[in-house]
Design a protein around this motif. Structure first.
Motif, PDB file in Angstrom:
ATOM      1  N   ALA A 130     -10.521  -2.838  -2.515  1.00 54.46           N
ATOM      2  CA  ALA A 130      -9.938  -3.410  -1.300  1.00 54.46           C
ATOM      3  C   ALA A 130     -10.639  -4.689  -0.850  1.00 54.46           C
ATOM      4  O   ALA A 130      -9.988  -5.693  -0.549  1.00 54.46           O
ATOM      5  N   VAL A 131     -11.963  -4.674  -0.794  1.00 50.55           N
ATOM      6  CA  VAL A 131     -12.699  -5.829  -0.269  1.00 50.55           C
ATOM      7  C   VAL A 131     -12.505  -7.057  -1.151  1.00 50.55           C
ATOM      8  O   VAL A 131     -12.184  -8.147  -0.665  1.00 50.55           O
ATOM      9  N   ASP A 180      -6.500   4.226  10.456  1.00 56.10           N
ATOM     10  CA  ASP A 180      -5.141   4.674  10.190  1.00 56.10           C
ATOM     11  C   ASP A 180      -4.206   3.476  10.290  1.00 56.10           C
ATOM     12  O   ASP A 180      -4.050   2.898  11.368  1.00 56.10           O
ATOM     13  N   PRO A 181      -3.540   3.056   9.133  1.00 59.22           N
ATOM     14  CA  PRO A 181      -2.672   1.884   9.169  1.00 59.22           C
ATOM     15  C   PRO A 181      -1.436   2.088  10.017  1.00 59.22           C
ATOM     16  O   PRO A 181      -0.765   1.125  10.377  1.00 59.22           O
ATOM     17  N   VAL A 191       0.853  -1.184   0.000  1.00 60.97           N
ATOM     18  CA  VAL A 191       0.000   0.000   0.000  1.00 60.97           C
ATOM     19  C   VAL A 191       0.889   1.234   0.000  1.00 60.97           C
ATOM     20  O   VAL A 191       1.640   1.480   0.955  1.00 60.97           O
ATOM     21  N   LEU A 192       0.810   2.014  -1.075  1.00 52.67           N
ATOM     22  CA  LEU A 192       1.650   3.198  -1.254  1.00 52.67           C
ATOM     23  C   LEU A 192       0.771   4.397  -1.594  1.00 52.67           C
ATOM     24  O   LEU A 192      -0.164   4.278  -2.387  1.00 52.67           O
ATOM     25  N   GLY A 193       1.114   5.529  -1.013  1.00 52.41           N
ATOM     26  CA  GLY A 193       0.206   6.668  -1.054  1.00 52.41           C
ATOM     27  C   GLY A 193       0.025   7.342  -2.399  1.00 52.41           C
ATOM     28  O   GLY A 193      -1.076   7.728  -2.762  1.00 52.41           O
ATOM     29  N   ALA A 210      -2.040  -2.618   6.267  1.00 53.90           N
ATOM     30  CA  ALA A 210      -2.381  -1.353   5.619  1.00 53.90           C
ATOM     31  C   ALA A 210      -3.547  -1.512   4.644  1.00 53.90           C
ATOM     32  O   ALA A 210      -4.351  -0.591   4.473  1.00 53.90           O
ATOM     33  N   LEU A 211      -3.656  -2.670   4.003  1.00 49.72           N
ATOM     34  CA  LEU A 211      -4.788  -2.909   3.100  1.00 49.72           C
ATOM     35  C   LEU A 211      -6.073  -3.069   3.885  1.00 49.72           C
ATOM     36  O   LEU A 211      -7.120  -2.546   3.500  1.00 49.72           O
ATOM     37  N   ALA A 212      -6.020  -3.795   4.995  1.00 50.18           N
ATOM     38  CA  ALA A 212      -7.203  -3.934   5.845  1.00 50.18           C
ATOM     39  C   ALA A 212      -7.645  -2.573   6.375  1.00 50.18           C
ATOM     40  O   ALA A 212      -8.845  -2.308   6.506  1.00 50.18           O
ATOM     41  N   ALA A 213      -6.679  -1.685   6.624  1.00 43.23           N
ATOM     42  CA  ALA A 213      -7.017  -0.347   7.116  1.00 43.23           C
ATOM     43  C   ALA A 213      -7.755   0.469   6.068  1.00 43.23           C
ATOM     44  O   ALA A 213      -8.594   1.300   6.397  1.00 43.23           O
TER      45      ALA A 213
END
Length: 229
Positions: free
Chosen positions: A201-202, A227-228, A63-65, A218-221
């Motif tokens: 995501a889901v 907040d991951p 996960v990258l912003g 981070a993906l679950a977040a």
């Protein structure tokens, strides 16, 4: 890693189903994908891609912003893997990002060691790139998502490293990429941007869970909106 069961994520993406029906053949899911079989139905081909997804040993969703963060991570991966004729890298990106990805690759390597194919590339250029990849003359091959699925990009060997710089349009399309371009030992790094890919995501978490792959915190977040960090 999050492993919470997910419901309602089993719907097949129609665009991915069409692509699966056109491009994926039958055969052993653990072997490099074969070309389309006229005897296999789209459902059977989709199942083959899903089963192949379960065989992958090194699949990392990162996960990258933003674009800058993805470029920074890509440069780090090039430094880590040191692409060469025995350890080639295939990168899949959106057309709009191909040039910046290619620039990052040519900064780390010699321009002659890299090639880029976009949706306007001719079949002849695609075949030439595939030949260069097979002979080990191209260390880093950067392609668009559309080119990734094209039949004229037929390679006899799979990349040692697959980087999904831009995520596919659906979880099904993501598994298709892996089916077409990766084998069990391929190290796969898939960059997931919450702003661009959050809606996936889901379904992505469901696909990862079904395949026994790690679901990054981070993906679950992204799914829960927390907040991951």
């Amino acid at each position: 890693a999050a492993t919470r069961a997910l419901a309602g994520a089993g719907t097949v993406d129609r665009d991915a189903a069409d692509c699966l029906g056109d491009e994926v053949g039958g055969g052993s899911p653990s072997a490099p994908p074969s070309r389309p079989s006229s005897m296999a139905t789209p459902c059977e081909r989709r199942q083959a891609a899903s089963e192949h997804f379960r065989t992958l040993n090194y699949h990392h969703v990162e996960v990258l912003g933003d674009h800058a963060a993805k470029l920074e991570r890509f440069r780090a991966l090039l430094e880590l893997y040191q692409p060469n004729q025995d350890q080639q890298v295939l990168v899949v990106a959106n057309d709009s990002n191909l040039q910046s990805v290619l620039d990052a690759a040519t900064e780390a390597l010699m321009p002659v060691d890299c090639e880029c194919l976009d949706s306007r590339s001719s079949q002849a250029k695609s075949r030439q790139a595939a030949e260069g990849f097979d002979t080990g003359n191209i260390f880093v091959l950067v392609v668009s998502g559309e080119v990734c699925c094209r039949r004229d990009l037929e390679t006899s060997r799979r990349a040692a490293v697959l980087v999904n710089f831009d995520f596919a349009t659906s979880a099904d399309a993501h598994m298709l990429r892996c089916y077409l371009r990766a084998e069990a030992a391929t190290r796969i790094h898939s960059f997931f941007s919450p702003a661009a890919d959050g809606a996936l995501a889901v379904k992505l978490m469901r696909a990862l869970e079904d395949a026994g792959h790690e679901i990054p915190t981070a993906l679950a977040a992204v799914w829960t909106g927390s907040d991951p960090g």
